[in-house]
Each structure stands twice: as structure tokens, then as C-alpha cells.
Design a protein around this motif. Structure first.
Motif, mmCIF file in Angstrom:
data_model
loop_
_atom_site.group_PDB
_atom_site.id
_atom_site.type_symbol
_atom_site.label_atom_id
_atom_site.label_comp_id
_atom_site.label_asym_id
_atom_site.label_seq_id
_atom_site.Cartn_x
_atom_site.Cartn_y
_atom_site.Cartn_z
ATOM 1 N N TYR A 438 0.866 -1.164 0.000
ATOM 2 C CA TYR A 438 0.000 0.000 0.000
ATOM 3 C C TYR A 438 0.909 1.223 0.000
ATOM 4 C CZ TYR A 438 -4.497 -2.324 0.678
ATOM 5 O OH TYR A 438 -5.638 -3.074 0.497
ATOM 6 N N ARG A 458 1.260 -5.176 3.415
ATOM 7 C CA ARG A 458 0.091 -5.882 3.949
ATOM 8 C C ARG A 458 0.163 -7.335 3.478
ATOM 9 N NH1 ARG A 458 0.205 -1.552 5.985
ATOM 10 N NH2 ARG A 458 -1.461 0.000 6.142
ATOM 11 N N TRP A 459 -0.416 -8.233 4.272
ATOM 12 C CA TRP A 459 -0.423 -9.660 3.908
ATOM 13 C C TRP A 459 -1.836 -10.055 3.506
ATOM 14 C CZ3 TRP A 459 1.260 -14.174 7.676
ATOM 15 C CH2 TRP A 459 1.237 -15.382 6.974
ATOM 16 N N GLN A 460 -2.004 -10.389 2.238
ATOM 17 C CA GLN A 460 -3.296 -10.868 1.760
ATOM 18 C C GLN A 460 -3.389 -12.364 2.056
ATOM 19 O OE1 GLN A 460 -5.723 -8.720 0.278
ATOM 20 N NE2 GLN A 460 -6.881 -10.504 0.943
ATOM 21 N N LEU A 466 -6.927 -9.564 4.730
ATOM 22 C CA LEU A 466 -5.832 -8.596 4.716
ATOM 23 C C LEU A 466 -5.317 -8.354 6.142
ATOM 24 C CD1 LEU A 466 -4.344 -6.818 2.614
ATOM 25 C CD2 LEU A 466 -5.833 -4.932 3.344
#
Length: 672
Positions: A438, A458-460, A466
Motif C-alpha cells: 500500500y 500488507r499480507w493478503q 488482509l
């Protein structure tokens, strides 16, 4: 008549010049420090200056009344300026003492009262020569009575003020004497107006007022200088305090609580050898259950209040803690000295009672629970970091198994199993490219254009959705995966830069956070050089952000890395500036390009004079050393305008834009 008027005219003209100079000094002071109370004193001195200007152009005598319209207009303006001088002086003192801005209703009401009172006292009996005495009473006696009562009230206010200092006391005595002068004149002007000595009294009071107003002006100057000195000392004390304490709760920060724990361990060992005691230390780690739910349900202010209250309760515990610190978001350390294990059992129950006691915030009652993990010195470990680790293992066991309190035991593998699982998931996430960037835009305050973006990871997660960095960075650090992860993020940032240029013919500087481990990696410079060459990115479009603590870990290697990076054209900035314990000591020697002021100083910069002083000092100091300044956490237009006025180069925060996925950043990239 001319012989009588000329000395008075000369006196008033001279006083106008003197107060014009004083007015300029007040204006410069206000432009420099932007203190709210100085603004009102500036208007007060300005009104007094205009009253002297009117007197110098329109000679005024209490025995020479005229029905000429110009004379009446001059009297009206004189009344307005004199009352304005008084009311703005009072407003300024009130704000200086209470550090509160006046409401628009009070301000407009005061100005309206001034105009109405001035019109009434000036216009009544003004055009009837037979009512000259009544006109005199309204324009001279009534204002003297109002001034006398007001100044005496101000003297009483300052007399009973608990925050009294030299300039405040001088103003108190001045107000008392000036108030008595006006009340005496009001009384005598009524009963002895026709006496031959009254004119001589007026002449004496004329020179008395000139001297008194000059003294008042310099008294206010002394007040402002003293207030700035006090604000500076407070800012220095606060900076020193924040270097050792958590800014939100007042508890010791991680570094300081660990240092204090080490000191207590040494003291206890020494005391046990001398006195042959069996005293031990119990190290408790406390974590609040579902604290995110509290923030989401009641708001961040309530969450901050609860954290502060928890720290206060722990510090004032009847068990007399040896150390209390906040390690992270809702995690606290609590250390006590004990001799018998029963003492520890009571302490555990006591900790739960402190946390579970109802919290009250603005008509809201909130009840929470905590998990506690603990271990003992010297039974479980003889180093502070080992004690922290084992308490953390016990805490994790308590949280995983939903147990209120757990003491560390040899063979606990819960944390190990968790880390093994997390390592597998993290490596799978990197391999499957589940991490996304982001971007938070950074605004240049001089051009009002996009200066760059900060890349935030960020970790999806395929199952949990998220995830923010707080959900996995701790495990990354524990597992020692920072080198691999930082390189992965740098690759993604470079790929994004290359992609933006191909699609939009646009280059935007991307700031990437680098951890302590990676920054001290000797291959860092070589790796970045290869990435820039591979993706065809000019070096000025990649910026590395490091925290103060990263630099302080190994100052020599850090400076060497920064010099090499700068020789390549890569900019390096200090992130979260002001939160480290050695900010000012090493800033001069660090060859960095930009300083990012931590959001904790920006939160209240528009309403807190101490924060304003700190931020202004940071900006001035950084510019003096040739470094640019970016402020984080800008959330209001007031903060933005103030930072622009202070000369800050750039800002970022939710007021500008929240962190955006690449799909939403496109609107910035399409703009030329």
C-alpha cells in the motif's frame, strides 16, 4: 491654548512612536512562536497605540467640549480603542494562564459590548452644550470606574492564581495600583470637577498613565520571554522523559524497563551475597485480551485511556513494583521482589484484580480481562532478555490455552510450534507473492504536489484476509527472516516503479522501511545497486527509511552504509524522529537527507505549546544542518497549516491520504 496643547501633542506623538516599536516587537514574537495569548496582547497594544495616535492629532481636554462632528467621532474612536485595549489585555492574560482559546461567542460578545458602551457614552448629551457636565461624566468618569474595577479584578485573579511567577506578580501589583488610580479619578471627577486643583491632578495623571503604559508593555514582554523559557525547559524535560518513557501511558519504554530489570538483578544478587537472603524477582508479562475489539467498539481514545489507566494502576500497586513498562501495544511488564512463592500467587491475583476492575470513561463502563505469563530470577534465567523470552513463552501458553495465568516451565513448546507454523506460512506467502504494498502519498508543502509515497506492506492471507504488519512482523523478527523479507519488499517496490513508468510515463519516489538487521548487512548496497540496474530505475526514486534505534545499534557501520548509498544517489531518511534516546546527539554526524518527525509530536502540535516548541526546534535544527523535514500523522487542516508556517518541507497522514492500494494510487500517477 496652543501653549497648553503643544507639550501634550508632543508627548502623545512620542508615545505613539514608542508603542509602534513595541507593537512591531509583539508582532515579530507572534509570527515566530504563534502563541494564542500574544495575539490578544498584540491587539491590546495596537488599540492603545491608536488611542495615543488619536490624542496626538486631536488634542483632548476635559474642559473643552465641542459639538463639532469630527470631535465627536474622535471621542467615539478613542472610547472604542481604550476599551479594546482593556478587554484584549484581559483575554490575553486569561489564555496565557489557562492555555485555552476563547469561544467565538465570548469574543464577539466582548467586541459588541465595547461598541455599544462607547456609542452610548459618547453620543448621549454630546450635542447639547448645557449638558456638558453629564457628557463629561459619561466619557471620563464612567470609563475610569469601569477601568478601575476591571484592573482590581485582574489583580485579585492574579493574586489567587496558583501558577504565579515574577512577571505575573509585577502585573498583579501594576493592576492593583492602576485600578486604584482609576477609581480615585472616577470619584474625584464627580465631586471635585470644578475645583481649581482638579486640572493639575489631570495633568499629573496624564504623565502617570504614559509611564504606566510603558511599564505595562515591558511587563508583557518579560512575561512572554519567561513563558517561552518555561516552554523550552518543559520541552527539553519532556523530550528527556519521552526518551525513557512510553508517551501514551507514562510507563517505562522497552529499553528502559529492560535496563532497570538488569540493574535490579545485579542489586538483588549483591544483596543476597551480603545478607545471605533468598530474595528473588518475578517478571510478569501482561497482555489485554481482545484489545482490538475495545478500539473498534469504543474508539481509539477509549483504548488509549484504558492503557494509561492500566499503567497507573500497576505503578501504584501495593506490591511496590521494582519496574513497570509498556513493551508494545497492549503488553506490559511488571516486576516485583519476593521471598516466598505464596507472595507470587497473591501478586498474580492482584494483577488480575487491577485489570478487571471496571474502567469508566465519559459515562461508559468497560470491563476487560488480561492474560499473564511469568518467570523467576534467578531460577529460570540470569539475563534480562532470557527472562523476557521465557515470560513471553508462558504468556503465549496462557493465551493459546485460554488460561488466566501461567508460570514458565521447562519444556514449553507452544511458542516453538507456533513459530514453526508461522515460518512455514510466511515462506509460503513470499513464494506465492501474497504480500501487497500500500502506498501513502507524501505532499510537498512548497509545490503542493506529490513528492513521493511510502510503501507499507500488507499480507493478503488466503484464510484470514488482509493482515496489517502488526500481525506478522514480530514473528518475522523472531524467526530472523528480515533480510529475506526486506529484499522481497525492495524487489516489489522496484517492480512497481518500473511498471508505473511503462504505463504512465511517471517516476515517483518510493520510500521503503529497512530493518536493523538488513541495514547492517554488508551486501545491502550491492543488492540495491543490482535492483536499480535490473529494473532501470534512477537511484533518486528509491528512498530508504531507517529508525533512530537502527542507527544507534551500530553507528559506525550505519554511517558507512549511508555514505555508500548516498554516493549512488539513494536518499536515506530517519523515520520516527524524536522517539529515540540519542536523537540530537548524533543528528549532526549522520549523513542523512531527510528527517521524519514522529506522529506522537504532531498529534497535539496545534493545541499543545510544548509539542509546538519541540516540532519547531526539530524543523529549525534540521534545516540548520541542511536536512529536509517531513511530518508524519497529519490528520487536520490546523496541523497542516501550522506545519506549513513552521517551514516543514513535506507531510503525510490521513488528512492528505490514507495508505492506498496501487489500483487507487493510479489517480495520482495519471496527473502530470
Amino acid at each position: 491654548m496652543i501653549e497648553f496643547i503643544t507639550p501634550r501633542t508632543f508627548l502623545f506623538s512620542t508615545q505613539t512612536v514608542v508603542f509602534s516599536v513595541l507593537l512591531f516587537v509583539f508582532y515579530i514574537f507572534y509570527r515566530t512562536f504563534s502563541r494564542k495569548y500574544v495575539k490578544y496582547w498584540l491587539m491590546s497594544i495596537g488599540a492603545l497605540n491608536f488611542s495615543y495616535l488619536i490624542k496626538s492629532f486631536v488634542p483632548y481636554s476635559s474642559r473643552n467640549f465641542s459639538s463639532d462632528s469630527w470631535q465627536i467621532l474622535a471621542e467615539l474612536l478613542l472610547q472604542i480603542f481604550q476599551y479594546s485595549f482593556l478587554i484584549f489585555l484581559i483575554f490575553g492574560v486569561y489564555i496565557a494562564k489557562n492555555n485555552k482559546e476563547l469561544s467565538k461567542e465570548i469574543l464577539s460578545g466582548g467586541i459588541g459590548a465595547i461598541i455599544i458602551l462607547s456609542v452610548i457614552s459618547t453620543m448621549f448629551f454630546a450635542f447639547d452644550p448645557s449638558q456638558a457636565f453629564n457628557h463629561f461624566y459619561l466619557t471620563i468618569s464612567l470609563p475610569s470606574f469601569i477601568f478601575g474595577c476591571t484592573f482590581l479584578s485582574l489583580a485579585c485573579y492574579l493574586l489567587f492564581d496558583k501558577k504565579s511567577y515574577f512577571s505575573s506578580q509585577v502585573l498583579m501589583y501594576f493592576s492593583a495600583i492602576f485600578g486604584l488610580r482609576y477609581l480615585m479619578h472616577s470619584f474625584i471627577s464627580i465631586v471635585a470637577l470644578t475645583e481649581p486643583w482638579f486640572r493639575q491632578l489631570e495633568l499629573f495623571l496624564l504623565y502617570f498613565d504614559v509611564a504606566a503604559h510603558s511599564i505595562l508593555g515591558f511587563t508583557l514582554l518579560i512575561w512572554m520571554q519567561g513563558a517561552e523559557r518555561f516552554a523550552t525547559l518543559s520541552a527539553i524535560s519532556r523530550a528527556q522523559y519521552l526518551g525513557k518513557h512510553d508517551s501514551l501511558t507514562g510507563a517505562l519504554n522497552r529499553e528502559q524497563v529492560m535496563a532497570k530489570l538488569s540493574d535490579k538483578m545485579q542489586e538483588l544478587t549483591h544483596a543476597n551475597k551480603i545478607n545471605k537472603n533468598q530474595m528473588k524477582l518475578a517478571v510478569f508479562l501482561i497482555d489485554i485480551k481482545q484489545f482490538k475489539f475495545i478500539n473498534d467498539t469504543y474508539g481509539l481514545k477509549v483504548g488509549d485511556f484504558i492503557l494509561g489507566e492500566i499503567a497507573s494502576r500497576l505503578n501504584h500497586s501495593v506490591f511496590i513494583p521494582q519496574a513497570v513498562g509498556r513493551l508494545s501495544g497492549d503488553s506490559f511488564m511488571f516486576v516485583i521482589e519476593f521471598e516466598q512463592i505464596s507472595h507470587v500467587d497473591r501478586a498474580v491475583n492482584h494483577i488480575h484484580e487491577l485489570i478487571e476492575r471496571c474502567f469508566r470513561y465519559e459515562q461508559q463502563e468497560i470491563t476487560i480481562q488480561g492474560s499473564v505469563g511469568y518467570c523467576f530470577y534467578p531460577d529460570d534465567a540470569d539475563k534480562s532478555e532470557d527472562l523476557l523470552q521465557k515470560s513471553n513463552l508462558a504468556l503465549h501458553h496462557a493465551e493459546t490455552n485460554n488460561i488466566p495465568s501461567v508460570a514458565f516451565e521447562e519444556g514449553m513448546q507452544a511458542q516453538g510450534r507456533h513459530l514453526v507454523l508461522m515460518e512455514k506460512q510466511l515462506r509460503s506467502a513470499i513464494a506465492n507473492d501474497e504480500f501487497v504494498l500500500y502506498y501513502q502519498p507524501q505532499l510537498n508543502l512548497f509545490t503542493n504536489k506529490l513528492e513521493g509515497v511510502e510503501a507499507l506492506v500488507r499480507w493478503q492471507h488466503p484464510e484470514k484476509g488482509l493482515l496489517s504488519p502488526g500481525d506478522f512482523l514480530t514473528e518475522l523478527e523472531t524467526l530472523g527472516m528480515h533480510n529475506e523479507f526486506d529484499n522481497y519488499i525492495l524487489v516489489k517496490a522496484c517492480q512497481a516503479s518500473e511498471r508505473w513508468f511503462k504505463l504512465y510515463q511517471r517516476r515517483v519516489a518510493i520510500a521503503v522501511n529497512i530493518t536493523a538487521v538488513e541495514f547492517q548487512n554488508e551486501q545491502l548496497v550491492t543488492n540495491i545497486q543490482m535492483l536499480l540496474h535490473k529494473y532501470g530505475i534512477p537511484s533518486k526514486y528509491i528512498e530508504l527509511e531507517i529508525t533512530e534505534n537502527v542507527v544507534m545499534t551500530d553507528i559506525t557501520r550505519a554511517m558507512d552504509s549511508i555514505v555508500k548509498l548516498q554516493s549512488m544517489g539513494i536518499k536515506v531518511s530517519i523515520d520516527d524522529f524524536g522517539t529515540g534516546y540519542s536523537s540530537l546527539a548524533y543528528l549532526r554526524d549522520l549523513p542523512i537527507d531527510k528527517i521524519k518527525i514522529d506522529r506522537s509530536f504532531i498529534n497535539e502540535v496545534a493545541i499543545n505549546d510544548s509539542d509546538l516548541t519541540i516540532v519547531k526546534s526539530m524543523v529549525d535544527l534540521s534545516h540548520g544542518l541542511g536536512k529536509r523535514v517531513l511530518a508524519e500523522g497529519v490528520e487536520t487542516i490546523e496541523q497542516l497549516n501550522l506545519l506549513r508556517h513552521l517551514g516543514c518541507d513535506a507531510v503525510q497522514g490521513y488528512f492528505i491520504s490514507k495508505p492506498l492500494p496501487e489500483s487507487k494510487l493510479v489517480r495520482y500517477l495519471k496527473k502530470k
